[in-house]
Write a protein that holds these residues in place. Structure first.
Motif, PDB file in Angstrom:
ATOM      1  N   ALA A 116      42.944 -36.412  -6.491  1.00 25.57           N
ATOM      2  CA  ALA A 116      43.698 -36.965  -7.621  1.00 25.57           C
ATOM      3  C   ALA A 116      42.769 -37.282  -8.792  1.00 25.57           C
ATOM      4  O   ALA A 116      43.126 -37.073  -9.964  1.00 25.57           O
ATOM      5  CB  ALA A 116      44.443 -38.220  -7.182  1.00 25.57           C
ATOM      6  N   ALA A 117      41.563 -37.795  -8.469  1.00 24.33           N
ATOM      7  CA  ALA A 117      40.595 -38.095  -9.526  1.00 24.33           C
ATOM      8  C   ALA A 117      40.144 -36.816 -10.232  1.00 24.33           C
ATOM      9  O   ALA A 117      39.968 -36.801 -11.461  1.00 24.33           O
ATOM     10  CB  ALA A 117      39.391 -38.829  -8.943  1.00 24.33           C
ATOM     11  N   GLU A 118      39.955 -35.733  -9.455  1.00 31.26           N
ATOM     12  CA  GLU A 118      39.563 -34.456 -10.045  1.00 31.26           C
ATOM     13  C   GLU A 118      40.647 -33.946 -10.989  1.00 31.26           C
ATOM     14  O   GLU A 118      40.359 -33.423 -12.065  1.00 31.26           O
ATOM     15  CB  GLU A 118      39.302 -33.434  -8.941  1.00 31.26           C
ATOM     16  CG  GLU A 118      38.015 -33.658  -8.172  1.00 31.26           C
ATOM     17  CD  GLU A 118      36.789 -33.499  -9.032  1.00 31.26           C
ATOM     18  OE1 GLU A 118      36.783 -32.625  -9.929  1.00 31.26           O
ATOM     19  OE2 GLU A 118      35.813 -34.255  -8.823  1.00 31.26           O
ATOM     20  N   VAL A 119      41.900 -34.085 -10.566  1.00 36.02           N
ATOM     21  CA  VAL A 119      43.008 -33.658 -11.421  1.00 36.02           C
ATOM     22  C   VAL A 119      43.054 -34.497 -12.690  1.00 36.02           C
ATOM     23  O   VAL A 119      43.270 -33.980 -13.803  1.00 36.02           O
ATOM     24  CB  VAL A 119      44.346 -33.766 -10.656  1.00 36.02           C
ATOM     25  CG1 VAL A 119      45.516 -33.511 -11.598  1.00 36.02           C
ATOM     26  CG2 VAL A 119      44.373 -32.778  -9.493  1.00 36.02           C
ATOM     27  N   ALA A 120      42.839 -35.815 -12.538  1.00 36.38           N
ATOM     28  CA  ALA A 120      42.895 -36.712 -13.693  1.00 36.38           C
ATOM     29  C   ALA A 120      41.816 -36.394 -14.721  1.00 36.38           C
ATOM     30  O   ALA A 120      42.056 -36.450 -15.935  1.00 36.38           O
ATOM     31  CB  ALA A 120      42.775 -38.156 -13.234  1.00 36.38           C
ATOM     32  N   LYS A 121      40.619 -36.073 -14.237  1.00 29.94           N
ATOM     33  CA  LYS A 121      39.544 -35.793 -15.188  1.00 29.94           C
ATOM     34  C   LYS A 121      39.523 -34.337 -15.634  1.00 29.94           C
ATOM     35  O   LYS A 121      38.801 -33.988 -16.563  1.00 29.94           O
ATOM     36  CB  LYS A 121      38.192 -36.175 -14.593  1.00 29.94           C
ATOM     37  CG  LYS A 121      37.651 -35.218 -13.540  1.00 29.94           C
ATOM     38  CD  LYS A 121      36.274 -35.647 -13.072  1.00 29.94           C
ATOM     39  CE  LYS A 121      35.641 -34.635 -12.122  1.00 29.94           C
ATOM     40  NZ  LYS A 121      34.299 -35.034 -11.675  1.00 29.94           N
ATOM     41  N   GLY A 122      40.327 -33.494 -14.967  1.00 25.04           N
ATOM     42  CA  GLY A 122      40.340 -32.080 -15.302  1.00 25.04           C
ATOM     43  C   GLY A 122      40.701 -31.816 -16.749  1.00 25.04           C
ATOM     44  O   GLY A 122      40.118 -30.942 -17.401  1.00 25.04           O
ATOM     45  N   LYS A 123      41.657 -32.574 -17.283  1.00 21.70           N
ATOM     46  CA  LYS A 123      42.080 -32.345 -18.666  1.00 21.70           C
ATOM     47  C   LYS A 123      40.958 -32.668 -19.648  1.00 21.70           C
ATOM     48  O   LYS A 123      40.818 -32.013 -20.689  1.00 21.70           O
ATOM     49  CB  LYS A 123      43.324 -33.164 -18.981  1.00 21.70           C
ATOM     50  CG  LYS A 123      43.126 -34.673 -18.923  1.00 21.70           C
ATOM     51  CD  LYS A 123      44.400 -35.414 -19.318  1.00 21.70           C
ATOM     52  CE  LYS A 123      44.207 -36.926 -19.318  1.00 21.70           C
ATOM     53  NZ  LYS A 123      45.435 -37.645 -19.727  1.00 21.70           N
ATOM     54  N   PHE A 170      34.726 -40.409 -22.095  1.00 26.70           N
ATOM     55  CA  PHE A 170      34.583 -39.675 -20.834  1.00 26.70           C
ATOM     56  C   PHE A 170      33.224 -38.989 -20.757  1.00 26.70           C
ATOM     57  O   PHE A 170      32.547 -39.027 -19.726  1.00 26.70           O
ATOM     58  CB  PHE A 170      35.706 -38.635 -20.707  1.00 26.70           C
ATOM     59  CG  PHE A 170      35.600 -37.785 -19.476  1.00 26.70           C
ATOM     60  CD1 PHE A 170      36.130 -38.216 -18.275  1.00 26.70           C
ATOM     61  CD2 PHE A 170      34.958 -36.552 -19.515  1.00 26.70           C
ATOM     62  CE1 PHE A 170      36.028 -37.440 -17.124  1.00 26.70           C
ATOM     63  CE2 PHE A 170      34.845 -35.763 -18.380  1.00 26.70           C
ATOM     64  CZ  PHE A 170      35.390 -36.209 -17.174  1.00 26.70           C
ATOM     65  N   ALA A 171      32.811 -38.334 -21.856  1.00 27.38           N
ATOM     66  CA  ALA A 171      31.541 -37.602 -21.862  1.00 27.38           C
ATOM     67  C   ALA A 171      30.347 -38.540 -21.685  1.00 27.38           C
ATOM     68  O   ALA A 171      29.375 -38.188 -21.014  1.00 27.38           O
ATOM     69  CB  ALA A 171      31.406 -36.810 -23.163  1.00 27.38           C
TER      70      ALA A 171
END
Length: 287
Positions: free
Chosen positions: A79-86, A108-109
């Motif tokens: 879920a965390a990977e999906v959240a940060k994917g965008k 984020f960066a």
């Protein structure tokens, strides 16, 4: 076997334990405590049936609910990977300047770049990013090749004097010990030292200025402010890569040290390099 002893005051039998004339009463446990105790036993049995509990030779009981803490962690990570994917996708498609200009992407960066810095960069620049002798401080505003986000990205991507990258930052100061005399080295050392502090022999400053004009202005400029296109440092401030005492300055003029920074573009990829560039730019010394 001794006869049962009854306490005269309370009328309750004692356990037979006596210490210093004091006997322990054999009162029954409170009913609420006994009920609670039995409830915990029933709860424990139900828990071991519902959830993984009993170890076996090669595994453990799975539990009728099919719960797994490892699967829970795996799902949370997914879920965390999906959240940060965008955010990662957005950074991939934007320039580093655009990332800096976007508050959400920049935040984020900075977080992602800070993590990458701790893995890849602290060995030379330190965990506090302040470097050490021969390794630049990334917190100040002194940048050999410029401190904009794009310039930092270029340096991280291709490195400095990294032989296997054709686009690496490249500048090498000549070994003036083979070009000018020892007296001239002493003179120009005094002149350079005088630009940011006191010198031991003031009489050497004026002839040193002539030596500087004849040999050094091509890279460092008439005012000794340096040239970021060439990676030539500013000699008038108090920021020095290899110390600022006259002995260190003379040694660098005579036989300069030429540091090397690896090219990280091929190892980390463009997106991670952008994140690193944004993080370093955020430290306060960027332009």
């Amino acid at each position: 076997m001794s006869d049962e002893h009854i306490d005269k005051i309370s009328g309750v039998s004692t356990t037979g334990h006596e210490w210093d004339g004091i006997r322990e009463l054999n009162n029954p446990l409170p009913r609420w405590w006994v009920v609670t105790f039995y409830i915990t036993i029933v709860w424990a049995i139900g828990y071991t049936i519902a959830y993984p509990a009993w170890p076996m030779l090669t595994s453990a009981t799975k539990g009728v609910l099919g719960y797994s803490s490892r699967n829970e962690v795996k799902n949370e990570l997914a879920a965390a990977e999906v959240a940060k994917g965008k955010y990662v996708t957005a950074i991939e498609s934007k320039t580093v300047s655009e990332v800096v200009g976007d508050d959400a992407l920049r935040e984020f960066a900075v977080a992602a770049g800070g993590a990458a810095f701790k893995i890849n960069c602290v060995q030379c620049h330190g965990s506090d990013t302040q470097g050490s002798n021969g390794f630049p401080n990334l917190n100040d505003d002194d940048w050999l090749w410029g401190g904009t986000a794009e310039q930092i990205q270029q340096t991280i991507t291709h490195g400095i004097r990294f032989a296997s990258d054709p686009d690496t930052r490249l500048s090498e100061m000549p070994a003036f010990g083979d070009i000018i005399t020892p007296d001239q080295i002493a003179q120009v050392t005094a002149y350079i030292a005088s630009l940011s502090g006191k010198v031991q022999t003031a009489s050497l400053i004026e002839p040193g200025a002539k030596v500087f004009a004849e040999n050094c202005v091509a890279c460092h400029g008439d005012s000794a402010k340096g040239n970021k296109e060439l990676g030539a440092p500013d000699l008038t401030d108090a920021i020095w890569l290899y110390r600022s005492d006259e002995a260190a300055i003379a040694a660098q003029i005579r036989a300069p040290k030429q540091g090397v920074m690896p090219a990280w573009g091929g190892r980390l990829g463009e997106t991670k390099v952008k994140e690193l560039a944004v993080y370093i730019h955020s430290l306060g010394g960027g332009e």
